[in-house]
Design an enzyme around this catalytic site. Structure first.
Site, PDB file in Angstrom:
ATOM      1  N   ASP A   8       0.845  -1.191   0.000  1.00  0.00           N
ATOM      2  CA  ASP A   8       0.000   0.000   0.000  1.00  0.00           C
ATOM      3  C   ASP A   8       0.886   1.249   0.000  1.00  0.00           C
ATOM      4  OD1 ASP A   8      -2.483   1.499   0.405  1.00  0.00           O
ATOM      5  OD2 ASP A   8      -1.773   1.779   2.452  1.00  0.00           O
TER       6      ASP A   8
ATOM      7  N   ASP B  37      -0.319   5.174   0.938  1.00  0.00           N
ATOM      8  CA  ASP B  37      -0.614   6.102   2.032  1.00  0.00           C
ATOM      9  C   ASP B  37      -0.690   5.361   3.361  1.00  0.00           C
ATOM     10  OD1 ASP B  37      -1.024   8.475   0.388  1.00  0.00           O
ATOM     11  OD2 ASP B  37      -2.845   7.488  -0.306  1.00  0.00           O
TER      12      ASP B  37
ATOM     13  N   ASP C  57      -1.615  -0.825   6.003  1.00  0.00           N
ATOM     14  CA  ASP C  57      -1.746  -0.184   7.313  1.00  0.00           C
ATOM     15  C   ASP C  57      -3.186  -0.158   7.811  1.00  0.00           C
ATOM     16  OD1 ASP C  57      -2.404   1.838   5.254  1.00  0.00           O
ATOM     17  OD2 ASP C  57      -2.623   3.175   6.972  1.00  0.00           O
TER      18      ASP C  57
END
Length: 231
Positions: A19, A21, A182
């Site tokens: 990922d 961001d 995240d």
């Protein structure tokens, strides 16, 4: 703590989907500047970084809707959405990457993964028009064979469509492709695609504790993930 499932998987991991961001880059400060410039055009008060972090991760449309919902009714959101989105995108493109920073050990982690012969893909819910120049500016582009954004397919994470496409691109079974993210979006997409998944603890996850998200383990950094796979 890494679960037995990832210990079983890691001997056959051949590729990693990462990922953007909240996993490789702390981009919330960029969002904050662009959103507050948009809000200023609507004569709305500036909002705080902590608020933005709760809204990040489900795509630009969701971000704008939630930001507008702080002040507007559902009817007003519909009325102002297009103008707010256009304003936000204009401001974001003008500052994309200027206020964001790499998390610790991201580059060394990517280098270690490449040195281990792993193939790398980035799957983000950020539109490609934002993601690609941002990755170039921050020195990430060269590490990835494939990059898919939130507008690359008809559905975003937590839908598994992008992860499954990466598996097809690499001609690998999902069990051989590790996802790292995240948030619950990343974990749910990986589970739906039948990929193993590791999470980092420092990202956004919509303001919720990452420890509550079901995964194969939490790693402190991409470098720790690379070392785990190599072992």
């Amino acid at each position: 703590m890494i679960t037995d499932s990832i210990n079983a998987y890691h001997t056959i991991i051949q590729a990693v989907i990462i990922d953007l961001d909240g996993t490789m880059l702390d981009t919330a400060p960029d969002f904050l500047v662009a959103i507050n410039r948009m809000r200023d055009e609507f004569a709305l008060a500036a909002i705080e970084l902590a608020t933005i972090k709760q809204f990040v991760g489900k795509g630009s449309e969701n971000l704008i809707e939630r930001v507008l919902a702080l002040d507007f009714s559902a009817e007003q959101i519909t009325q102002h959405f297009d103008a707010a989105m256009a304003s936000y995108q204009r401001h974001y493109l003008s500052i994309n990457g200027d206020f964001s920073t790499l998390y610790p050990d991201v580059i060394t982690g990517l280098q270690a993964m490449q040195a281990s012969g792993l193939r790398l893909a980035c799957v983000t819910n950020k539109p490609l028009a934002f993601a690609l120049p941002l990755m170039e500016k921050k020195g990430l582009s060269a590490y990835f064979e494939v990059v898919y954004g939130g507008d690359s397919f008809s559905r975003k994470k937590p839908d598994p469509i992008a992860l499954l496409q990466v598996c097809a691109d690499f001609d690998l079974a999902p069990a051989k492709v590790l996802a790292i993210g995240d948030s619950s979006n990343d974990a749910q997409a990986a589970r739906a695609a039948h990929c193993p998944v590791l999470l980092v603890p420092y990202g956004y996850n919509h303001g919720e504790a990452i420890q509550t998200v079901e995964s194969d383990g939490i790693v402190a950094s991409l470098l720790e993930a690379a070392r785990l796979i190599r072992r």
